[in-house]
Design a protein around this motif. Structure first.
Motif, PDB file in Angstrom:
ATOM      1  N   GLN A 164     -25.369  -7.483  27.489  1.00  0.00           N
ATOM      2  CA  GLN A 164     -25.205  -6.530  28.584  1.00  0.00           C
ATOM      3  C   GLN A 164     -24.514  -7.178  29.778  1.00  0.00           C
ATOM      4  O   GLN A 164     -23.849  -6.504  30.573  1.00  0.00           O
ATOM      5  N   LEU A 165     -24.657  -8.500  29.906  1.00  0.00           N
ATOM      6  CA  LEU A 165     -24.029  -9.234  31.002  1.00  0.00           C
ATOM      7  C   LEU A 165     -22.634  -9.731  30.630  1.00  0.00           C
ATOM      8  O   LEU A 165     -22.022 -10.487  31.375  1.00  0.00           O
ATOM      9  N   GLY A 166     -22.139  -9.334  29.442  1.00  0.00           N
ATOM     10  CA  GLY A 166     -20.791  -9.721  29.031  1.00  0.00           C
ATOM     11  C   GLY A 166     -20.672 -11.146  28.549  1.00  0.00           C
ATOM     12  O   GLY A 166     -19.607 -11.752  28.621  1.00  0.00           O
ATOM     13  N   ARG A 167     -21.760 -11.736  28.020  1.00  0.00           N
ATOM     14  CA  ARG A 167     -21.751 -13.134  27.586  1.00  0.00           C
ATOM     15  C   ARG A 167     -21.614 -13.270  26.072  1.00  0.00           C
ATOM     16  O   ARG A 167     -22.115 -14.222  25.469  1.00  0.00           O
ATOM     17  N   GLY A 168     -20.967 -12.323  25.439  1.00  0.00           N
ATOM     18  CA  GLY A 168     -20.889 -12.337  23.984  1.00  0.00           C
ATOM     19  C   GLY A 168     -20.324 -13.613  23.417  1.00  0.00           C
ATOM     20  O   GLY A 168     -20.857 -14.176  22.449  1.00  0.00           O
ATOM     21  N   ALA A 169     -19.225 -14.109  23.993  1.00  0.00           N
ATOM     22  CA  ALA A 169     -18.600 -15.326  23.462  1.00  0.00           C
ATOM     23  C   ALA A 169     -19.538 -16.524  23.554  1.00  0.00           C
ATOM     24  O   ALA A 169     -19.479 -17.441  22.723  1.00  0.00           O
ATOM     25  N   ALA A 195     -21.726  -9.428  19.472  1.00  0.00           N
ATOM     26  CA  ALA A 195     -21.206 -10.551  20.254  1.00  0.00           C
ATOM     27  C   ALA A 195     -19.768 -10.872  19.848  1.00  0.00           C
ATOM     28  O   ALA A 195     -18.901 -11.101  20.703  1.00  0.00           O
ATOM     29  N   LEU A 196     -19.503 -10.897  18.543  1.00  0.00           N
ATOM     30  CA  LEU A 196     -18.139 -11.164  18.081  1.00  0.00           C
ATOM     31  C   LEU A 196     -17.181 -10.063  18.536  1.00  0.00           C
ATOM     32  O   LEU A 196     -16.060 -10.338  18.971  1.00  0.00           O
ATOM     33  N   HIS A 197     -17.635  -8.836  18.465  1.00  0.00           N
ATOM     34  CA  HIS A 197     -16.800  -7.717  18.891  1.00  0.00           C
ATOM     35  C   HIS A 197     -16.534  -7.803  20.392  1.00  0.00           C
ATOM     36  O   HIS A 197     -15.397  -7.608  20.858  1.00  0.00           O
ATOM     37  N   GLN A 198     -17.569  -8.127  21.147  1.00  0.00           N
ATOM     38  CA  GLN A 198     -17.410  -8.240  22.595  1.00  0.00           C
ATOM     39  C   GLN A 198     -16.456  -9.372  22.953  1.00  0.00           C
ATOM     40  O   GLN A 198     -15.721  -9.293  23.939  1.00  0.00           O
ATOM     41  N   ALA A 199     -16.446 -10.443  22.140  1.00  0.00           N
ATOM     42  CA  ALA A 199     -15.556 -11.585  22.388  1.00  0.00           C
ATOM     43  C   ALA A 199     -14.134 -11.319  21.903  1.00  0.00           C
ATOM     44  O   ALA A 199     -13.282 -12.197  21.995  1.00  0.00           O
ATOM     45  N   LEU A 206     -16.284  -7.880  11.484  1.00  0.00           N
ATOM     46  CA  LEU A 206     -16.305  -7.142  10.224  1.00  0.00           C
ATOM     47  C   LEU A 206     -16.770  -8.053   9.081  1.00  0.00           C
ATOM     48  O   LEU A 206     -17.521  -7.629   8.194  1.00  0.00           O
ATOM     49  N   GLY A 207     -16.318  -9.301   9.109  1.00  0.00           N
ATOM     50  CA  GLY A 207     -16.761 -10.251   8.089  1.00  0.00           C
ATOM     51  C   GLY A 207     -18.257 -10.503   8.158  1.00  0.00           C
ATOM     52  O   GLY A 207     -18.928 -10.652   7.129  1.00  0.00           O
ATOM     53  N   ALA A 208     -18.807 -10.556   9.389  1.00  0.00           N
ATOM     54  CA  ALA A 208     -20.250 -10.762   9.546  1.00  0.00           C
ATOM     55  C   ALA A 208     -21.025  -9.597   8.947  1.00  0.00           C
ATOM     56  O   ALA A 208     -22.080  -9.787   8.317  1.00  0.00           O
ATOM     57  N   TYR A 209     -20.514  -8.371   9.136  1.00  0.00           N
ATOM     58  CA  TYR A 209     -21.200  -7.217   8.549  1.00  0.00           C
ATOM     59  C   TYR A 209     -21.202  -7.326   7.028  1.00  0.00           C
ATOM     60  O   TYR A 209     -22.227  -7.074   6.368  1.00  0.00           O
TER      61      TYR A 209
END
Length: 923
Positions: A164-169, A195-199, A206-209
């Motif tokens: 939520q704070l934009g720290r995905g990467a 997190a990967l999508h946000q980064a 998609l690979g993680a899914y």
């Protein structure tokens, strides 16, 4: 404010050491888990004895509580139980639970950043597995499992706030580790995809899914749940998760400055050395991760933590260890979970020169073929300038030495280099090293199951453990064993274990396709100079798993650098010890047989020094003992480092496992004389420290060797030692049988020694005092006629103890002192102490026992000290000092526990129970 007590990891007491005995630790953990609350006695009995308390458990529990009060203040006796009077916040697990609740309240109030910080503080209290080192399945089920589950949930909730704070990467690496450790937790996969999508790493999301779905289907037969499907759909639709802080879609998820190049004419990125940059986009050259990777959480955590420590300097990490320990697999698996914005490079080094490797790395970084300089120095300069503004991950696999690695290290701040090598590369500047050992049993079984099939391993758990142990917990060997099972569905695990059980065929069996343990070891062996090859082959004559430098008689560091030996540090005698994997030992023995004809000549050349060193150490334990069967051999050029009695005992203790294995080696090679003499020399060490298993094994081998050599006196000496072992175990009939078998084999003084021990057997039997006295008198007469001072001292002590004759015991004590035998004198002092105690002379009894204890402590003799502590407890009880008696019994019990002496432990428990009966102590 720091916590006073820690349960979120190994048991910890602020400012002090945790209790030593396992049951004391369990008791303290139970009280801390209910801090400030009454814990019923019934509950504590269940916890401490895992639902199986013995009949005397309640009285022993009171003794345990008394011992804990010496370490921890605030333990109170309350109606029906005990209470530890501490604030819950002084215990890390209670503070953790409070902070998690506080973080959730802050989140509910809309304080996202504050809630994330409180979660982070709570999770920072963890130091390892909950209740680590606490041996109670009851506590683990009731508290450990729920705490671990709350920890994982807290991590997931904190990550949600970070998103939520934009720290995905920032959280991708942590989430990869979490999903790797707990692949069936769908919420962890959801957070990783978000997190990967946000980064901006849509393809990886998609690979993680797909990886998550495959795992759930394979392991559980279930399709992903709604939350995981929704996360996948968001990526497909391009809907950004909450707090998206990435880059516009047109840039493919990479910011302009990630490649570290300035814009040239026409906007084309141009490198510092003038060649086009980033021609291939973000580069990822890592080999595929192993799908059945298992374990290694500790090293993976170390890599993740160390990689995250510095963003201002490059980080260089070295994974080193013996051949086949899985260094490359760990490096690739760890690298797959680490993200660097400018790419991930991989280079297999082996014997390749740095110049050739640099050419490959520069091309991977976008340097055209014609732009790679021909000379090494120019290539190094180009590589360093190219990596200076990039944050890269570089894996350098199978490095030979520091000189090969130095030119290949990237220079960009925040870059990470993972190097694998058989050598620790100690000369590599600013590098941190981690020695990769073997898999633990659970990890090894999990790896075997991953390769061979979980159902087959679950169907034959005992055979799986046999395979794990025969493979020596070595990952390469386990992978080969699993592969052979996977390719032969008709084989049972028990069948493969039987094939591996033959040492002569084991290396042949551990081969599958292009994987072979022998080939991995041969690489290191062929890289050695001829003298080191010969040294490794000579060591192959030994079956011991470790040895000191004196055994080899040569520098072993070249073998350590080659990964074929491992330094085990200093032993209790201050000697550097070296060890090796069992499969390395088999390989060395194989090379010795093929190139030099086998172990016999090597062992024959070592026998003289081994026997003389051991004989000298035995002589320090038993001064002036005749009849030891001394071998007339040339002494070693350099004698033992010290003649001090304590040091000799330490030397024997440090070399015990090596010498026990060598008895077997001598026998197997037909060196029967050396085998039985070494077995005989070791008996005082076994008696001194209750090493009964070793005593049995070496005596059996020694007897076979003496009989094979036709040495009647040697057979008698070992039968005499066997009788001493049976007496120590309370098996008087077996002791008598061994002594009767020895009698026809000897005469004169040695027969008198057998007679003395027959007297000791009679003395231990009810009503056997008369026979014992006659045997002692006959033996004493022979010893005095032949001037055998050792035999006279032993018999005076035995006869004095039997008759309760203070004068005779005093004469025995004086005889030991004249011999310079403090251990014999200590035994006489204890007999005198017992005599004074029986006759009510409490002060004199205490004086004798305390003199005995001073000798034991000066010599470092722990088992005799524990025995003397029990007598001291009886003396203190007779004097009315019950508190001191209880404390003394507890010290003795801890020593027996540490030494694994179950008989001594039982005697200490019996005495503790008697103390409770004689006086109702409020403990």
């Amino acid at each position: 404010m720091s916590v006073r007590f820690g349960l979120l990891g190994p048991l910890r007491i602020d400012g002090g050491l945790p209790p030593g005995p396992a049951k004391h630790r369990t008791l303290l953990a139970a009280l801390l888990l209910s801090a400030g609350e009454q814990v019923p006695v019934e509950r504590l009995l269940s916890v401490v004895w895992d639902d199986r308390p013995p009949a005397s458990a309640e009285s022993v529990l009171r003794v345990y509580v008394s011992a804990l009060r010496k370490l921890v203040t605030g333990i109170r006796t309350v109606a029906g139980g005990y209470l530890l009077d501490v604030e819950p916040d002084d215990v890390d697990c209670h503070r953790f639970e409070r902070l998690v609740a506080e973080a959730r309240r802050a989140r509910a109030a809309g304080q996202v950043a504050g809630a994330a910080e409180v979660f982070r503080t709570a999770l920072g209290l963890w130091r390892g597995e909950a209740l680590a080192g606490v041996e109670s399945s009851v506590l683990r089920r009731a508290y450990g499992v729920p705490l671990e589950e709350l920890r994982l949930t807290a991590v997931e909730e904190r990550v949600e706030l970070d998103l939520q704070l934009g720290r995905g990467a920032e959280v991708v690496g942590e989430l990869r580790a979490l999903t790797g450790a707990h692949p069936l937790r769908e919420r962890a996969w959801v957070r990783l995809i978000d997190a990967l999508h946000q980064a901006g790493r849509r393809s990886e999301a998609l690979g993680a899914y797909q990886e998550a779905r495959r795992t759930l289907v394979d392991e559980l037969g279930l399709e992903p749940g709604d939350e995981l499907v929704a996360a996948h759909q968001r990526v497909l639709d391009g809907d950004q998760p909450p707090g998206y802080g990435g880059f516009p879609a047109g840039q493919g998820g990479f910011p302009d400055d990630r490649r570290g190049f300035a814009a040239g004419q026409g906007g084309s990125p141009v490198g510092h050395m003038g060649f086009p940059a980033g021609l291939g986009g973000w580069v990822d050259e890592l080999p595929p991760d192993i799908s059945d990777f298992a374990g290694r959480r500790q090293v993976l955590g170390w890599i993740a933590r160390t990689a995250a420590e510095s963003a201002t300097t490059p980080v260089h990490l070295v994974l080193h260890g013996p051949p086949g320990c899985g260094k490359s697999a760990v490096a690739v698996h760890a690298a797959s979970a680490l993200d660097r914005p400018d790419g991930r490079l991989y280079a297999a080094l082996g014997s390749r020169p740095p110049s050739a490797v640099l050419e490959d790395l520069l091309r991977s970084l976008g340097c055209p073929d014609g732009a790679v300089p021909p000379g090494l120095d120019d290539r190094v300069r180009l590589y360093r300038s190219t990596t200076a503004r990039r944050r890269l991950l570089v894996v350098l696999d199978d490095a030979a030495d520091e000189a090969q690695v130095r030119p290949l290290l990237p220079t960009g701040p925040g870059s990470i280099t993972l190097v694998t090598s058989r050598s620790p590369l100690a000369g590599l500047e600013a590098a941190r090293a981690y020695e990769l050992g073997l898999l633990d049993e659970d990890e090894a079984v999990a790896m075997l199951a991953g390769v061979a099939g979980a159902e087959r391993v679950q169907a034959e758990p005992e055979a799986a453990l046999r395979i794990v142990r025969l493979c020596g917990h070595l990952p390469l060997a386990l992978r080969i064993a699993g592969s052979r099972l996977a390719r032969r569905p008709g084989w049972t695990l028990d069948h493969l274990a039987g094939r591996l059980g033959d040492e002569r065929r084991r290396l042949d069996e551990l081969s599958a396709g292009d994987l072979a343990v022998r080939g991995s070891l041969a690489l290191g062996y062929r890289g050695l100079p001829d003298p080191e090859r010969l040294l490794l082959r000579r060591l192959g004559a030994l079956s011991a798993r470790d040895f000191a430098l004196w055994v080899a008689g040569a520098d072993l560091e070249p073998l350590v650098e080659a990964g074929l030996l491992q330094s085990r540090g200093l032993d209790e005698a201050g000697q550097e010890r070296y060890g090796w994997h069992d499969l390395t030992r088999l390989y060395a023995a194989e090379r010795l047989a093929e190139e030099d004809g086998g172990p016999g000549p090597v062992l024959a050349s070592l026998a003289g020094e081994i026997l003389e060193r051991t004989r000298q150490a035995r002589a320090a334990l038993l001064p002036a003992e005749p009849g030891t069967g001394r071998t007339e051999v040339r002494p070693p050029a350099a004698g033992l480092e010290t003649g001090r009695l304590r040091q000799e005992a330490r030397w024997l203790g440090a070399e015990r496992r090596f010498l026990v294995a060598t008895v077997h080696d001598f026998f197997q090679s037909g060196l029967y004389e050396a085998a039985w003499r070494l077995a005989f020399y070791l008996t005082p060490l076994f008696a001194l420290n209750a090493h009964h298993d070793d005593w049995h094994a070496t005596t059996a081998t020694g007897l076979d060797a003496a009989r094979a050599a036709g040495h009647r006196e040697g057979e008698a000496l070992l039968l005499r030692g066997l009788a001493d072992l049976h007496r120590a175990e309370g098996r008087t009939e077996a002791a008598a049988a061994a002594l009767r078998a020895a009698q026809p084999l000897v005469e004169g003084l040695e027969l008198a020694r057998v007679t003395l021990r027959l007297g000791l057997v009679h003395a231990a039997r009810p009503g056997g005092g008369g026979e014992a006295e006659r045997a002692f008198v006959r033996a004493l007469q022979v010893f005095e006629e032949h001037g055998d001072r050792r035999g006279r001292a032993d018999t005076l002590r035995a006869l004095g103890a039997l008759r309760g004759d203070e004068g005779m015991l005093g004469a025995g004590l004086a005889a030991y002192e004249e011999l310079g035998d403090p251990r014999g004198a200590a035994e006489a002092l204890l007999d005198l102490g017992r005599l004074h105690l029986r006759e009510g002379r409490i002060a004199r009894a205490r004086e004798c026992v305390e003199r005995r204890l001073r000798v034991n402590r000066r010599l470092g003799d722990r088992l005799p000290e524990a025995v003397a502590l029990l007598v001291l407890a009886e003396v203190l009880t007779a004097g009315g000092d019950f508190d001191a008696a209880v404390e003394t019994v507890m010290r003795a019990m801890a020593e027996f526990d540490a030494l694994g002496d179950s008989q001594g432990r039982a005697e200490a428990e019996r005495l503790a129970y008697e103390l409770q009966k004689r006086r109702d102590l409020r403990i």
